[in-house]
Design a protein around this motif. Structure first.
Motif, PDB file in Angstrom:
ATOM      1  N   ALA A  14       0.830  -1.208   0.000  1.00 16.51           N
ATOM      2  CA  ALA A  14       0.000   0.000   0.000  1.00 16.51           C
ATOM      3  C   ALA A  14       0.866   1.260   0.000  1.00 16.51           C
ATOM      4  CB  ALA A  14      -0.944  -0.008   1.196  1.00 16.51           C
ATOM      5  N   VAL A  15       1.858   1.299   0.886  1.00 14.88           N
ATOM      6  CA  VAL A  15       2.737   2.471   0.949  1.00 14.88           C
ATOM      7  C   VAL A  15       3.575   2.584  -0.315  1.00 14.88           C
ATOM      8  CG1 VAL A  15       4.718   3.471   2.156  1.00 14.88           C
ATOM      9  CG2 VAL A  15       2.800   2.610   3.447  1.00 14.88           C
ATOM     10  N   ALA A  16       4.113   1.471  -0.778  1.00 14.22           N
ATOM     11  CA  ALA A  16       4.918   1.494  -2.002  1.00 14.22           C
ATOM     12  C   ALA A  16       4.079   1.952  -3.195  1.00 14.22           C
ATOM     13  CB  ALA A  16       5.510   0.113  -2.268  1.00 14.22           C
ATOM     14  N   GLY A  17       2.835   1.516  -3.257  1.00 15.83           N
ATOM     15  CA  GLY A  17       1.952   1.941  -4.343  1.00 15.83           C
ATOM     16  C   GLY A  17       1.682   3.433  -4.323  1.00 15.83           C
ATOM     17  N   LEU A  18       1.425   3.975  -3.131  1.00 16.69           N
ATOM     18  CA  LEU A  18       1.194   5.417  -3.024  1.00 16.69           C
ATOM     19  C   LEU A  18       2.430   6.202  -3.447  1.00 16.69           C
ATOM     20  CD1 LEU A  18      -0.781   5.611   0.346  1.00 16.69           C
ATOM     21  CD2 LEU A  18      -1.683   5.964  -1.965  1.00 16.69           C
ATOM     22  N   LEU A  19       3.593   5.768  -2.988  1.00 15.13           N
ATOM     23  CA  LEU A  19       4.833   6.472  -3.334  1.00 15.13           C
ATOM     24  C   LEU A  19       5.172   6.312  -4.816  1.00 15.13           C
ATOM     25  CD1 LEU A  19       6.957   5.709  -0.156  1.00 15.13           C
ATOM     26  CD2 LEU A  19       5.783   7.846  -0.753  1.00 15.13           C
ATOM     27  N   GLN A 108      -0.311   4.813 -12.718  1.00 20.09           N
ATOM     28  CA  GLN A 108      -1.458   3.916 -12.699  1.00 20.09           C
ATOM     29  C   GLN A 108      -1.149   2.603 -11.981  1.00 20.09           C
ATOM     30  OE1 GLN A 108      -4.406   5.168 -13.522  1.00 20.09           O
ATOM     31  NE2 GLN A 108      -3.124   6.949 -13.822  1.00 20.09           N
ATOM     32  N   LEU A 109       0.005   2.038 -12.226  1.00 25.69           N
ATOM     33  CA  LEU A 109       0.382   0.795 -11.535  1.00 25.69           C
ATOM     34  C   LEU A 109       0.527   1.030 -10.036  1.00 25.69           C
ATOM     35  CD1 LEU A 109       2.966  -0.721 -14.038  1.00 25.69           C
ATOM     36  CD2 LEU A 109       0.664  -1.565 -13.529  1.00 25.69           C
ATOM     37  N   GLY A 110       1.064   2.179  -9.661  1.00 24.12           N
ATOM     38  CA  GLY A 110       1.173   2.517  -8.242  1.00 24.12           C
ATOM     39  C   GLY A 110      -0.192   2.655  -7.586  1.00 24.12           C
ATOM     40  N   VAL A 116      -4.940  -2.434  -4.014  1.00 24.33           N
ATOM     41  CA  VAL A 116      -4.851  -3.858  -3.665  1.00 24.33           C
ATOM     42  C   VAL A 116      -4.232  -4.034  -2.281  1.00 24.33           C
ATOM     43  CG1 VAL A 116      -3.766  -6.056  -4.293  1.00 24.33           C
ATOM     44  CG2 VAL A 116      -4.836  -4.641  -6.055  1.00 24.33           C
ATOM     45  N   GLY A 117      -3.174  -3.294  -1.983  1.00 24.28           N
ATOM     46  CA  GLY A 117      -2.557  -3.373  -0.661  1.00 24.28           C
ATOM     47  C   GLY A 117      -3.513  -2.961   0.441  1.00 24.28           C
ATOM     48  N   GLY A 118      -4.286  -1.915   0.209  1.00 29.07           N
ATOM     49  CA  GLY A 118      -5.276  -1.486   1.194  1.00 29.07           C
ATOM     50  C   GLY A 118      -6.372  -2.510   1.404  1.00 29.07           C
ATOM     51  N   VAL A 119      -6.854  -3.093   0.315  1.00 24.86           N
ATOM     52  CA  VAL A 119      -7.910  -4.109   0.421  1.00 24.86           C
ATOM     53  C   VAL A 119      -7.397  -5.350   1.150  1.00 24.86           C
ATOM     54  CG1 VAL A 119      -9.333  -5.711  -0.936  1.00 24.86           C
ATOM     55  CG2 VAL A 119      -9.235  -3.294  -1.561  1.00 24.86           C
ATOM     56  N   LEU A 120      -6.164  -5.770   0.836  1.00 24.20           N
ATOM     57  CA  LEU A 120      -5.606  -6.935   1.522  1.00 24.20           C
ATOM     58  C   LEU A 120      -5.328  -6.647   2.996  1.00 24.20           C
ATOM     59  CD1 LEU A 120      -3.224  -8.373  -1.222  1.00 24.20           C
ATOM     60  CD2 LEU A 120      -5.473  -9.231  -0.506  1.00 24.20           C
ATOM     61  N   THR A 121      -4.948  -5.417   3.312  1.00 23.66           N
ATOM     62  CA  THR A 121      -4.778  -5.028   4.712  1.00 23.66           C
ATOM     63  C   THR A 121      -6.114  -5.101   5.436  1.00 23.66           C
ATOM     64  OG1 THR A 121      -2.904  -3.588   4.198  1.00 23.66           O
ATOM     65  CG2 THR A 121      -4.059  -3.168   6.257  1.00 23.66           C
ATOM     66  N   LEU A 122      -7.162  -4.588   4.811  1.00 19.64           N
ATOM     67  CA  LEU A 122      -8.508  -4.665   5.392  1.00 19.64           C
ATOM     68  C   LEU A 122      -8.902  -6.115   5.609  1.00 19.64           C
ATOM     69  CD1 LEU A 122     -11.348  -3.648   6.154  1.00 19.64           C
ATOM     70  CD2 LEU A 122     -11.867  -3.620   3.713  1.00 19.64           C
ATOM     71  N   ARG A 123      -8.664  -6.946   4.613  1.00 22.91           N
ATOM     72  CA  ARG A 123      -9.036  -8.365   4.712  1.00 22.91           C
ATOM     73  C   ARG A 123      -8.295  -9.054   5.861  1.00 22.91           C
ATOM     74  NH1 ARG A 123      -7.529 -12.695   0.259  1.00 22.91           N
ATOM     75  NH2 ARG A 123      -8.237 -14.503   1.393  1.00 22.91           N
ATOM     76  N   ALA A 124      -7.006  -8.764   5.988  1.00 18.07           N
ATOM     77  CA  ALA A 124      -6.217  -9.387   7.058  1.00 18.07           C
ATOM     78  C   ALA A 124      -6.693  -8.922   8.426  1.00 18.07           C
ATOM     79  CB  ALA A 124      -4.741  -9.064   6.869  1.00 18.07           C
ATOM     80  N   ARG A 125      -7.012  -7.658   8.560  1.00 19.55           N
ATOM     81  CA  ARG A 125      -7.467  -7.142   9.856  1.00 19.55           C
ATOM     82  C   ARG A 125      -8.858  -7.666  10.200  1.00 19.55           C
ATOM     83  NH1 ARG A 125      -5.237  -0.968   9.810  1.00 19.55           N
ATOM     84  NH2 ARG A 125      -3.058  -1.583   9.713  1.00 19.55           N
ATOM     85  N   THR A 126      -9.701  -7.813   9.214  1.00 20.74           N
ATOM     86  CA  THR A 126     -11.034  -8.359   9.451  1.00 20.74           C
ATOM     87  C   THR A 126     -10.935  -9.812   9.868  1.00 20.74           C
ATOM     88  OG1 THR A 126     -11.934  -6.853   7.802  1.00 20.74           O
ATOM     89  CG2 THR A 126     -13.316  -8.691   8.446  1.00 20.74           C
ATOM     90  N   ALA A 127     -10.037 -10.562   9.260  1.00 26.23           N
ATOM     91  CA  ALA A 127      -9.862 -11.980   9.598  1.00 26.23           C
ATOM     92  C   ALA A 127      -9.349 -12.135  11.014  1.00 26.23           C
ATOM     93  CB  ALA A 127      -8.897 -12.636   8.613  1.00 26.23           C
ATOM     94  N   ARG A 128      -8.496 -11.218  11.472  1.00 25.68           N
ATOM     95  CA  ARG A 128      -7.963 -11.300  12.828  1.00 25.68           C
ATOM     96  C   ARG A 128      -9.031 -11.005  13.878  1.00 25.68           C
ATOM     97  NH1 ARG A 128      -3.456  -7.265  12.449  1.00 25.68           N
ATOM     98  NH2 ARG A 128      -3.089  -7.704  10.279  1.00 25.68           N
TER      99      ARG A 128
END
Length: 134
Positions: A14-19, A108-110, A116-128
């Motif tokens: 997520a951070v790498a994509g934003l940067l 665009q790739l960033g 995708v990084g944000g969505v996967l972070t959300l998914r991981a936190r929801t699963a926990r």
């Protein structure tokens, strides 16, 4: 309590994509693409979003939303501009030169990586947080 929090892969993405998206805008700017104001607001917005996400990622629940919202903002702007006669698609096609083409692609790739990084972070936190059925 001073517990060191390790970065997960989705958070790093997520951070790498934003940067990366911000650096793509910088390349567009350096390639001579005109922006309505100085400096291009996307650079400031994405850079600030990356710093804010890195600072609050483990402390607030809504931190995952920053890369999703900012990445979607960049993608929506690209699509809206592209379909209303803007230069986004032309840049991606190389009409303004190789540097603009690379900058547009990186932007665009960033943005997609940040989403995708944000969505996967959300998914991981929801699963926990979700209790597992026995």
């Amino acid at each position: 309590m001073n517990v060191k929090q390790h970065w997960t892969r989705p958070e790093t993405a997520a951070v790498a994509g934003l940067l990366a998206s911000a650096s793509g805008i910088a390349v567009l700017w350096a390639a001579g693409i005109e922006f309505p104001v100085y400096p291009p607001p996307g650079i400031v917005l994405l850079g600030t979003g990356a710093v804010a996400f890195a600072a609050v990622r483990t402390r607030v629940r809504w931190a995952f939303a920053l890369p999703i919202v900012l990445g979607a903002f960049i993608q929506a702007g690209f699509m809206i501009e592209g379909f209303t006669g803007g230069v986004g698609f032309a840049n991606l096609a190389g009409d303004a030169g190789t540097a603009a083409q690379i900058g547009q692609a990186v932007q665009q790739l960033g943005a997609v990586t940040a989403i995708v990084g944000g969505v996967l972070t959300l998914r991981a936190r929801t699963a926990r947080r979700t209790p597992q059925a026995v």
